[in-house]
Design a protein around this motif. Structure first.
Motif, PDB file in Angstrom:
ATOM      1  N   LEU A  25      12.253  -6.285   4.219  1.00  0.00           N
ATOM      2  CA  LEU A  25      12.609  -6.095   2.760  1.00  0.00           C
ATOM      3  C   LEU A  25      11.775  -6.446   1.703  1.00  0.00           C
ATOM      4  CD1 LEU A  25      16.592  -5.548   3.122  1.00  0.00           C
ATOM      5  CD2 LEU A  25      14.885  -3.732   2.576  1.00  0.00           C
ATOM      6  N   ALA A  26      11.666  -7.820   2.035  1.00  0.00           N
ATOM      7  CA  ALA A  26      10.853  -8.664   1.112  1.00  0.00           C
ATOM      8  C   ALA A  26       9.378  -8.084   1.059  1.00  0.00           C
ATOM      9  CB  ALA A  26      10.926 -10.111   1.485  1.00  0.00           C
ATOM     10  N   VAL A  27       8.678  -7.880   2.256  1.00  0.00           N
ATOM     11  CA  VAL A  27       7.164  -7.402   2.337  1.00  0.00           C
ATOM     12  C   VAL A  27       7.333  -6.009   1.385  1.00  0.00           C
ATOM     13  CG1 VAL A  27       5.658  -6.702   3.656  1.00  0.00           C
ATOM     14  CG2 VAL A  27       6.673  -8.680   4.113  1.00  0.00           C
ATOM     15  N   ASP A  34       5.804  -3.359  -5.472  1.00  0.00           N
ATOM     16  CA  ASP A  34       5.454  -3.723  -7.140  1.00  0.00           C
ATOM     17  C   ASP A  34       4.005  -3.853  -7.345  1.00  0.00           C
ATOM     18  OD1 ASP A  34       7.979  -4.198  -7.887  1.00  0.00           O
ATOM     19  OD2 ASP A  34       8.234  -6.362  -7.624  1.00  0.00           O
ATOM     20  N   ILE A  35       3.244  -4.344  -6.202  1.00  0.00           N
ATOM     21  CA  ILE A  35       1.672  -4.046  -6.251  1.00  0.00           C
ATOM     22  C   ILE A  35       1.373  -2.691  -6.564  1.00  0.00           C
ATOM     23  CG2 ILE A  35      -0.560  -4.467  -5.069  1.00  0.00           C
ATOM     24  CD1 ILE A  35       0.941  -6.964  -3.927  1.00  0.00           C
ATOM     25  N   ARG A  36       1.738  -1.780  -5.552  1.00  0.00           N
ATOM     26  CA  ARG A  36       1.497  -0.403  -5.866  1.00  0.00           C
ATOM     27  C   ARG A  36       1.784   0.391  -7.429  1.00  0.00           C
ATOM     28  NH1 ARG A  36       3.455   0.149  -0.403  1.00  0.00           N
ATOM     29  NH2 ARG A  36       1.778   0.475   1.044  1.00  0.00           N
ATOM     30  N   ALA A  37       2.918  -0.269  -7.933  1.00  0.00           N
ATOM     31  CA  ALA A  37       3.436   0.329  -9.030  1.00  0.00           C
ATOM     32  C   ALA A  37       2.795  -0.353 -10.319  1.00  0.00           C
ATOM     33  CB  ALA A  37       5.183  -0.013  -9.338  1.00  0.00           C
ATOM     34  N   GLN A  38       1.911  -1.477  -9.796  1.00  0.00           N
ATOM     35  CA  GLN A  38       1.128  -2.148 -10.851  1.00  0.00           C
ATOM     36  C   GLN A  38       2.029  -2.842 -12.036  1.00  0.00           C
ATOM     37  OE1 GLN A  38      -2.541  -1.986 -11.044  1.00  0.00           O
ATOM     38  NE2 GLN A  38      -1.820  -2.055  -9.003  1.00  0.00           N
ATOM     39  N   ARG A  39       2.990  -3.611 -11.255  1.00  0.00           N
ATOM     40  CA  ARG A  39       3.907  -4.726 -12.160  1.00  0.00           C
ATOM     41  C   ARG A  39       4.107  -5.910 -11.556  1.00  0.00           C
ATOM     42  NH1 ARG A  39       8.218  -0.475 -10.247  1.00  0.00           N
ATOM     43  NH2 ARG A  39       9.097  -1.376  -8.679  1.00  0.00           N
ATOM     44  N   SER A  40       4.554  -6.834 -12.313  1.00  0.00           N
ATOM     45  CA  SER A  40       4.456  -8.216 -11.724  1.00  0.00           C
ATOM     46  C   SER A  40       5.951  -8.576 -11.221  1.00  0.00           C
ATOM     47  CB  SER A  40       4.312  -9.432 -12.804  1.00  0.00           C
ATOM     48  OG  SER A  40       5.568  -8.843 -13.966  1.00  0.00           O
ATOM     49  N   PRO A  41       6.198  -9.585 -10.583  1.00  0.00           N
ATOM     50  CA  PRO A  41       7.444  -9.726  -9.989  1.00  0.00           C
ATOM     51  C   PRO A  41       8.723  -9.489 -11.006  1.00  0.00           C
ATOM     52  CG  PRO A  41       6.327 -11.279  -8.941  1.00  0.00           C
ATOM     53  CD  PRO A  41       5.428 -10.589 -10.087  1.00  0.00           C
ATOM     54  N   THR A  79      -9.227  -3.139  -3.255  1.00  0.00           N
ATOM     55  CA  THR A  79      -9.647  -3.146  -1.703  1.00  0.00           C
ATOM     56  C   THR A  79      -8.649  -2.983  -0.815  1.00  0.00           C
ATOM     57  OG1 THR A  79      -9.521  -5.492  -1.911  1.00  0.00           O
ATOM     58  CG2 THR A  79     -11.470  -4.618  -2.615  1.00  0.00           C
ATOM     59  N   ALA A  80      -7.270  -3.090  -1.444  1.00  0.00           N
ATOM     60  CA  ALA A  80      -6.275  -3.322  -0.475  1.00  0.00           C
ATOM     61  C   ALA A  80      -6.084  -4.591   0.397  1.00  0.00           C
ATOM     62  CB  ALA A  80      -5.894  -2.130   0.476  1.00  0.00           C
ATOM     63  N   ARG A  81      -6.958  -5.301   0.409  1.00  0.00           N
ATOM     64  CA  ARG A  81      -6.890  -6.679   0.984  1.00  0.00           C
ATOM     65  C   ARG A  81      -5.844  -7.716   0.705  1.00  0.00           C
ATOM     66  NH1 ARG A  81     -12.027 -10.668   0.753  1.00  0.00           N
ATOM     67  NH2 ARG A  81     -11.262 -12.113   2.157  1.00  0.00           N
ATOM     68  N   LEU A  82      -5.198  -7.946  -0.451  1.00  0.00           N
ATOM     69  CA  LEU A  82      -3.880  -8.433  -0.747  1.00  0.00           C
ATOM     70  C   LEU A  82      -2.959  -7.802   0.021  1.00  0.00           C
ATOM     71  CD1 LEU A  82      -2.570 -10.721  -2.122  1.00  0.00           C
ATOM     72  CD2 LEU A  82      -2.282  -9.182  -4.014  1.00  0.00           C
ATOM     73  N   LEU A  83      -2.589  -6.579  -0.376  1.00  0.00           N
ATOM     74  CA  LEU A  83      -1.775  -5.664  -0.057  1.00  0.00           C
ATOM     75  C   LEU A  83      -1.505  -5.649   1.438  1.00  0.00           C
ATOM     76  CD1 LEU A  83       0.264  -3.488  -1.319  1.00  0.00           C
ATOM     77  CD2 LEU A  83      -1.253  -1.833  -0.731  1.00  0.00           C
ATOM     78  N   ASN A  84      -2.566  -5.550   2.358  1.00  0.00           N
ATOM     79  CA  ASN A  84      -2.681  -5.629   3.616  1.00  0.00           C
ATOM     80  C   ASN A  84      -2.244  -7.003   4.217  1.00  0.00           C
ATOM     81  OD1 ASN A  84      -2.826  -2.744   3.715  1.00  0.00           O
ATOM     82  ND2 ASN A  84      -5.011  -3.104   3.795  1.00  0.00           N
ATOM     83  N   SER A  85      -2.489  -7.873   3.498  1.00  0.00           N
ATOM     84  CA  SER A  85      -2.109  -9.369   4.149  1.00  0.00           C
ATOM     85  C   SER A  85      -0.992  -9.991   3.990  1.00  0.00           C
ATOM     86  CB  SER A  85      -3.036 -10.272   3.133  1.00  0.00           C
ATOM     87  OG  SER A  85      -2.770 -10.458   1.879  1.00  0.00           O
ATOM     88  N   ILE A  86       0.029  -9.149   3.319  1.00  0.00           N
ATOM     89  CA  ILE A  86       1.388  -9.751   3.119  1.00  0.00           C
ATOM     90  C   ILE A  86       2.171  -9.474   4.310  1.00  0.00           C
ATOM     91  CG2 ILE A  86       3.393  -9.339   1.697  1.00  0.00           C
ATOM     92  CD1 ILE A  86       1.819  -8.539  -0.475  1.00  0.00           C
ATOM     93  N   HIS A  87       2.722 -10.688   4.985  1.00  0.00           N
ATOM     94  CA  HIS A  87       3.546 -10.447   6.097  1.00  0.00           C
ATOM     95  C   HIS A  87       4.635 -11.420   6.257  1.00  0.00           C
ATOM     96  CE1 HIS A  87       0.314 -13.185   7.242  1.00  0.00           C
ATOM     97  NE2 HIS A  87       1.338 -13.875   8.410  1.00  0.00           N
ATOM     98  N   PHE A  88       5.366 -11.377   7.244  1.00  0.00           N
ATOM     99  CA  PHE A  88       6.277 -12.413   7.602  1.00  0.00           C
ATOM    100  C   PHE A  88       6.456 -12.741   8.991  1.00  0.00           C
ATOM    101  CE2 PHE A  88       8.378  -8.854   8.185  1.00  0.00           C
ATOM    102  CZ  PHE A  88       9.761  -8.977   9.439  1.00  0.00           C
ATOM    103  N   GLU A  89       7.077 -14.059   9.009  1.00  0.00           N
ATOM    104  CA  GLU A  89       7.298 -14.489  10.489  1.00  0.00           C
ATOM    105  C   GLU A  89       8.778 -15.077  10.479  1.00  0.00           C
ATOM    106  OE1 GLU A  89       4.645 -17.554  11.829  1.00  0.00           O
ATOM    107  OE2 GLU A  89       2.730 -16.389  11.010  1.00  0.00           O
ATOM    108  N   VAL A  90       9.431 -14.692  11.645  1.00  0.00           N
ATOM    109  CA  VAL A  90      10.992 -15.319  11.925  1.00  0.00           C
ATOM    110  C   VAL A  90      10.802 -16.328  12.811  1.00  0.00           C
ATOM    111  CG1 VAL A  90      13.130 -14.761  12.779  1.00  0.00           C
ATOM    112  CG2 VAL A  90      11.820 -13.116  11.623  1.00  0.00           C
TER     113      VAL A  90
END
Length: 87
Positions: free
Chosen positions: A40-42, A48-55, A76-87
């Motif tokens: 959900l966080a990712v 928000d990035i796709r909608a072009q708005r800040s948090p 470039t979608a570099r930032l968008l594709n770099s967002i992930h999480f670990e448990v």
């Protein structure tokens, strides 16, 4: 290339989830629950990035790239594709 960066964040409505988790025993909070919260966080950040708005919901200023309209942090979608999480 730089290594991973630890980031803290606050999600809207997270207070209720945190309160429930604090009251739960370790056996109750499962890995699947934590994966769900991470997903959900990712998705929230990517939306928000796709909608072009800040948090905080403020729209990003318009940008131009090589004379054409561009999308901040998404060209470039570099930032968008770099967002992930670990448990």
């Amino acid at each position: 290339m730089a290594g991973p960066v630890d980031v803290s964040m606050t999600l809207k409505g997270a207070e209720q989830v945190i309160a429930l988790m604090r009251g739960a025993s370790r056996e109750t909070v499962t890995t699947d629950m934590l994966r769900g919260i991470g997903t959900l966080a990712v998705r929230s950040i990517q939306r928000d990035i796709r909608a072009q708005r800040s948090p905080d919901g403020t729209a990003y200023r318009a940008v131009t790239r090589f004379g054409q309209a561009g999308q901040r942090m998404i060209d470039t979608a570099r930032l968008l594709n770099s967002i992930h999480f670990e448990v």
